[in-house]
Motif scaffolding. Sequence first.
Motif, PDB file in Angstrom:
ATOM      1  N   SER A 243       0.831  -1.206   0.000  1.00 50.53           N
ATOM      2  CA  SER A 243       0.000   0.000   0.000  1.00 50.53           C
ATOM      3  C   SER A 243       0.865   1.256   0.000  1.00 50.53           C
ATOM      4  O   SER A 243       0.546   2.246  -0.660  1.00 50.53           O
ATOM      5  CB  SER A 243      -0.934  -0.006   1.209  1.00 50.53           C
ATOM      6  N   GLY A 244       1.988   1.226   0.731  1.00 49.02           N
ATOM      7  CA  GLY A 244       2.883   2.384   0.728  1.00 49.02           C
ATOM      8  C   GLY A 244       3.515   2.619  -0.626  1.00 49.02           C
ATOM      9  O   GLY A 244       3.672   3.767  -1.064  1.00 49.02           O
ATOM     10  N   GLU A 245       3.870   1.540  -1.324  1.00 49.36           N
ATOM     11  CA  GLU A 245       4.453   1.681  -2.662  1.00 49.36           C
ATOM     12  C   GLU A 245       3.424   2.168  -3.668  1.00 49.36           C
ATOM     13  O   GLU A 245       3.766   2.899  -4.606  1.00 49.36           O
ATOM     14  CB  GLU A 245       5.043   0.339  -3.104  1.00 49.36           C
ATOM     15  N   VAL A 246       2.161   1.794  -3.489  1.00 50.87           N
ATOM     16  CA  VAL A 246       1.095   2.304  -4.365  1.00 50.87           C
ATOM     17  C   VAL A 246       0.955   3.812  -4.188  1.00 50.87           C
ATOM     18  O   VAL A 246       0.876   4.560  -5.169  1.00 50.87           O
ATOM     19  CB  VAL A 246      -0.240   1.587  -4.060  1.00 50.87           C
ATOM     20  N   ARG A 247       0.938   4.260  -2.935  1.00 48.44           N
ATOM     21  CA  ARG A 247       0.841   5.701  -2.691  1.00 48.44           C
ATOM     22  C   ARG A 247       2.063   6.425  -3.241  1.00 48.44           C
ATOM     23  O   ARG A 247       1.948   7.514  -3.837  1.00 48.44           O
ATOM     24  CB  ARG A 247       0.699   5.973  -1.192  1.00 48.44           C
ATOM     25  N   GLY A 248       3.246   5.832  -3.080  1.00 43.91           N
ATOM     26  CA  GLY A 248       4.462   6.457  -3.596  1.00 43.91           C
ATOM     27  C   GLY A 248       4.458   6.539  -5.111  1.00 43.91           C
ATOM     28  O   GLY A 248       4.870   7.557  -5.687  1.00 43.91           O
ATOM     29  N   PHE A 249       4.000   5.486  -5.788  1.00 41.23           N
ATOM     30  CA  PHE A 249       3.933   5.486  -7.247  1.00 41.23           C
ATOM     31  C   PHE A 249       2.983   6.580  -7.734  1.00 41.23           C
ATOM     32  O   PHE A 249       3.307   7.321  -8.675  1.00 41.23           O
ATOM     33  CB  PHE A 249       3.468   4.123  -7.742  1.00 41.23           C
ATOM     34  N   ALA A 250       1.814   6.674  -7.101  1.00 44.14           N
ATOM     35  CA  ALA A 250       0.847   7.697  -7.509  1.00 44.14           C
ATOM     36  C   ALA A 250       1.410   9.100  -7.293  1.00 44.14           C
ATOM     37  O   ALA A 250       1.237   9.987  -8.146  1.00 44.14           O
ATOM     38  CB  ALA A 250      -0.448   7.513  -6.730  1.00 44.14           C
ATOM     39  N   GLU A 251       2.096   9.318  -6.185  1.00 40.82           N
ATOM     40  CA  GLU A 251       2.668  10.645  -5.915  1.00 40.82           C
ATOM     41  C   GLU A 251       3.761  10.988  -6.932  1.00 40.82           C
ATOM     42  O   GLU A 251       3.845  12.136  -7.391  1.00 40.82           O
ATOM     43  CB  GLU A 251       3.227  10.687  -4.495  1.00 40.82           C
ATOM     44  N   ARG A 252       4.597  10.015  -7.292  1.00 38.90           N
ATOM     45  CA  ARG A 252       5.643  10.268  -8.285  1.00 38.90           C
ATOM     46  C   ARG A 252       5.030  10.595  -9.651  1.00 38.90           C
ATOM     47  O   ARG A 252       5.495  11.510 -10.360  1.00 38.90           O
ATOM     48  CB  ARG A 252       6.567   9.057  -8.414  1.00 38.90           C
ATOM     49  N   ALA A 253       3.998   9.857 -10.033  1.00 37.21           N
ATOM     50  CA  ALA A 253       3.365  10.098 -11.331  1.00 37.21           C
ATOM     51  C   ALA A 253       2.708  11.471 -11.364  1.00 37.21           C
ATOM     52  O   ALA A 253       2.840  12.213 -12.363  1.00 37.21           O
ATOM     53  CB  ALA A 253       2.338   9.005 -11.605  1.00 37.21           C
TER      54      ALA A 253
END
Length: 444
Positions: A243-253
């Motif tokens: 879940s943390g990596e999903v949030r990080g991916f969305a923030e980077r995009a």
Amino acid sequence: LRINFVPVALATLTTAVSFLCLNFSDSPPFRTLGNLVAFGLVLTFLLTFTFLPALMTWLPPQPALRRIAFERAMAMLGGFVVMRHKLILCAGLAIAVTCAWGTRQLTFDDRFSQYFSERFAFRQATDILEERLTGLTVLEFSLPAGPEGGAANPTFLADADRFATWLRQQPETAALSSPTDIVRRLTALAPGAKTDDGLPVTLESGNRVLALLRAGEHTLPGRPLSEDGRFALVTAILRGVSSGEVRGFAERAEGWLQRNAPSIATQATGLPLLAAHMSQRNTKSMLTGTLVALLAVSLILVAAFRSFRMGAVSLLPNLIPMLIAYGLWGAVLGEVTFSATVVLAVAFGIVVDDTVHFLTKYRLARNAPLRLAPAEAVVHALRTVGVALVATTISIVSGFITLAFSGFLVNHHLGLLTALTLLAALGTAILLLPAFLILVDRGR
């Protein structure tokens, strides 16, 4: 009834308050769990002082020889604590400091694809899917193209294609669906379309490709463009992410769009991202609920014992068990699901019971008519309540440890962490708390 009414009432009240703090959770099942347990505790309290005494008058009396042996063992333990209270305090402090380091290694995260153990067919199928085919986490980006038909604009298509290229380069991306891929294939079929890198370079060429796309849209998987051509949908499929990596991916995009293509900047959407944010939010809300429970229970104990000092002393055996349990978990395993935040409130409410019962018996020994010295009061309290603390801890741990056999990771972590916390609480209540009382109550 006279001796046990106050401690049982206090234990019931503090435990009910802690479970009611599960209402801070954003998860409806946990809120229901807290309310049901609190209601059950009230019923148990009423039955304990009505039905149970009446039933005991009908039961034949049984000799308590075995209990006497246990009480003698507890009295011997009390003598050991009195003689070695400084050593016990130093050892307890060393364990607490070590476990405090372990909590720094703890990460609250969720991998929803791994919530079920490998013995389930669902988990086996999803593992094969992620290893050999694609991912389970789908994020979507609805890119604004501007006015009606704006998706035919070459500038928009170029920006969307750059964004799709960046997404493909990310290590989490397993597959990507971009409307520019379809546009490239259709551009070759559009008569007279002028292209650059397979994309239209003029608005006229873009309109021709858009007309072909609308004509064959019913044959395409999904809808890459909105009906009015004002939005284009880019879909990214991620593999093996928490879940943390999903949030990080969305923030980077989202950050890449803001910096490199602000005209088409948008936010990521999708159920996995919603679940990831809910997990984070639930963790924060449960930490708030635990702090509220800690404050409420401390105030209840201060009012019950009519002593701020005793209320402050009660914090030690209530907090150290959770520090030990989470520290060991962080040092050994590291990652834990959001259920660990629920354990804080659940275990805290149960841990308080040991503290309440021991302090109540200790104060009875210190006050009239016994008026025992602190060391003697510790031995007396351990002899009278120690057996009950051990018995209730074993029974409750036995109940929670069954959850450790669950194939659902949330239940698994909930059972193990709670059982570990309760065992640590028993050790704190019969060793560290008596040693601490001898130290702080000396000379009174």
